[in-house]
Scaffold this active site. Structure first.
Site, PDB file in Angstrom:
ATOM      1  N   ASP A   1       5.617   4.629   5.176  1.00 48.30           N
ATOM      2  CA  ASP A   1       6.550   3.691   5.795  1.00 48.30           C
ATOM      3  C   ASP A   1       6.694   2.404   4.983  1.00 48.30           C
ATOM      4  OD1 ASP A   1       3.846   3.248   6.588  1.00 48.30           O
ATOM      5  OD2 ASP A   1       4.488   1.963   8.240  1.00 48.30           O
ATOM      6  N   HIS A   2       5.944   2.293   3.894  1.00 52.66           N
ATOM      7  CA  HIS A   2       6.036   1.111   3.037  1.00 52.66           C
ATOM      8  C   HIS A   2       6.560   1.435   1.639  1.00 52.66           C
ATOM      9  CE1 HIS A   2       3.664  -1.723   5.656  1.00 52.66           C
ATOM     10  NE2 HIS A   2       3.392  -0.555   6.213  1.00 52.66           N
TER      11      HIS A   2
ATOM     12  N   HIS B   1       0.852  -1.186   0.000  1.00 49.42           N
ATOM     13  CA  HIS B   1       0.000   0.000   0.000  1.00 49.42           C
ATOM     14  C   HIS B   1       0.887   1.235   0.000  1.00 49.42           C
ATOM     15  CE1 HIS B   1       0.810  -0.641   4.267  1.00 49.42           C
ATOM     16  NE2 HIS B   1       0.361   0.564   4.544  1.00 49.42           N
TER      17      HIS B   1
ATOM     18  N   ASP C   1      -0.505  -3.952   5.631  1.00 51.42           N
ATOM     19  CA  ASP C   1      -1.251  -3.517   6.812  1.00 51.42           C
ATOM     20  C   ASP C   1      -2.715  -3.902   6.649  1.00 51.42           C
ATOM     21  OD1 ASP C   1       1.136  -2.474   7.521  1.00 51.42           O
ATOM     22  OD2 ASP C   1       0.473  -0.386   7.652  1.00 51.42           O
TER      23      ASP C   1
ATOM     24  N   HIS D   1       6.108  -5.466  11.851  1.00 46.58           N
ATOM     25  CA  HIS D   1       5.381  -4.195  11.858  1.00 46.58           C
ATOM     26  C   HIS D   1       4.887  -3.860  13.266  1.00 46.58           C
ATOM     27  CE1 HIS D   1       2.314  -1.175  10.598  1.00 46.58           C
ATOM     28  NE2 HIS D   1       3.114  -1.012   9.550  1.00 46.58           N
TER      29      HIS D   1
ATOM     30  N   HIS E   1      -7.906  -1.852   5.175  1.00 45.46           N
ATOM     31  CA  HIS E   1      -7.012  -0.900   5.828  1.00 45.46           C
ATOM     32  C   HIS E   1      -7.562   0.499   5.549  1.00 45.46           C
ATOM     33  CE1 HIS E   1      -3.411   0.489   7.734  1.00 45.46           C
ATOM     34  NE2 HIS E   1      -2.857   0.988   6.636  1.00 45.46           N
TER      35      HIS E   1
ATOM     36  N   HIS F   1       1.160   3.934   2.000  1.00 41.84           N
ATOM     37  CA  HIS F   1       1.608   4.684   3.171  1.00 41.84           C
ATOM     38  C   HIS F   1       3.130   4.801   3.148  1.00 41.84           C
ATOM     39  CE1 HIS F   1      -2.261   4.150   5.766  1.00 41.84           C
ATOM     40  NE2 HIS F   1      -2.270   5.272   5.078  1.00 41.84           N
TER      41      HIS F   1
END
Length: 385
Positions: free
Chosen positions: A102-103, A98, A251, A313, A180, A100
């Site tokens: 942090d990914h 996804h 996530d 995570h 999510h 976001h």
């Protein structure tokens, strides 16, 4: 002249010894069966890095060291430099769960570095949610970064199971939508089935003595002996073995869409990699953020009949358990400073902050006692038999 001759002889002996070692490894592999794949973690922190954990990325390394990267948080390329188990040049595909930060914030930097270090001919497969192409176009375009290699990018439709075909030779993937805050996906990665184990004793009993013929038979081809006898590979190979099946999730607060990959009541997967952002007491908070607790991850592993569960995570509130570990200190202070936080909530946050990542693993293990639960740290490597 004598010294040179002696050195040549020594080099020849050394080369023969190395060849002998390789031959022993080859025949040992034939006897032992397939080599393990590995899942290697480059970042295991949720949201932001801590002093001991980078943000999310992990890799599936196949038997021949071809590598599929799952997510690419900021700093992933530095983690790759520190990791002895992954060769960046062998990365064949990158799957983004996804968008976001942090990914995904490390993706454009990794691609640029691979180009800078001479990647040319090998084409990269990149998969991710809708918007990923726009993200790469913007970051690479505005920074005037020109890649020396081509990549093929597949954007995934939301709320649809998407078969991706081969993402590297012989290995297929399917994307499943997860629940999510933004579109997020889990990936089923399937290795090809393997020929059965070669039986040296059976082959010898049928008259095969040439080691080269051993290799031919073990590769699935028949051999004709000098007297005209045909030895069929089917007669000296055991039953074929199903290829490994890896379930690697982004996530999520609901992973049940992945259950569709089970074909019957006896089917199973070899490994599940699942987020465990929060401990089991934080279910309401996890659902609000679209995340999972240890209990939710364990329940999913049971439903998937997983051979093993790996947790990753982790919220920065859970420290790693070493002495003088202050990596969650900022999180605790932030909780205390909340404008509307009550004293009871502060007390609860302080209790949570005393938990370690190892405690999260124990929580999950208690809920799925028949499935081995492993807790990922940065640079952890777990073999998948």
């Amino acid at each position: 002249g004598m010294l040179f001759e002696l050195m040549c002889k020594l080099n020849l002996v050394s080369a023969r010894n190395q060849l002998s070692v390789l031959q022993r490894r080859f025949y040992s592999t034939i006897r032992r069966g397939r080599m393990p794949a590995s899942i290697i973690f480059l970042g295991t922190s949720a949201g932001a890095p801590t002093k001991k954990r980078n943000v999310t990325s992990h890799a599936l390394r196949l038997e021949d060291h071809r590598t599929i990267l799952i997510d690419c948080g900021e700093g992933t390329q530095q983690q790759l430099q520190r990791c002895q188990d992954i060769r960046p040049s062998r990365i064949e595909a990158i799957l983004i769960t996804h968008l976001h930060g942090d990914h995904v914030f490390g993706l454009q930097g990794l691609l640029a570095s691979l180009s800078l270090h001479g990647r040319r001919e090998s084409k990269m497969r990149i998969v991710g949610p809708q918007g990923l192409q726009r993200y790469l176009d913007a970051t690479l375009g505005l920074s005037e970064t020109f890649l020396s290699f081509q990549y093929e990018l597949t954007e995934l439709p939301t709320d649809t199971v998407t078969p991706l075909g081969e993402i590297t030779e012989g290995v297929t993937a399917t994307a499943y939508p997860l629940k999510h805050r933004v579109p997020s996906f889990g990936f089923l990665i399937e290795e090809p089935s393997k020929r059965g184990q070669f039986d040296v004793k059976k082959a010898t009993a049928l008259g095969v003595t040439n080691k080269r013929d051993f290799g031919v038979l073990s590769s699935g081809r028949d051999v004709t002996l000098p007297d005209g006898t045909v030895v069929r590979s089917a007669d000296v190979l055991g039953e074929s073995r199903r290829g490994r099946r890896h379930v690697l999730l982004g996530d999520t607060c609901d992973s049940d869409s992945m259950l569709a990959c089970l074909q019957n009541d006896q089917d199973y997967v070899d490994v599940v990699v699942h987020e465990a952002t929060l401990d089991a007491s934080q279910t309401e908070k996890a659902l609000e953020g679209g995340h999972s607790t240890t209990a939710m991850a364990a329940a999913f592993a049971i439903r998937m009949r997983a051979r093993q569960l790996i947790l990753t995570h982790f919220s920065g509130r859970y420290h790693s358990g070493s002495e003088n570990d202050d990596e969650c200190e900022d999180t605790v202070n932030a909780n205390k400073a909340g404008k509307d936080a009550s004293k009871d909530q502060n007390s609860k946050d302080e209790q949570v902050a005393q938990l370690t990542v190892a405690d999260l693993g124990r929580e999950a293990q208690e809920r799925c006692p028949h499935i081995p639960v492993l807790v990922a740290d940065d640079f952890s490597k777990f073999d998948i038999p």
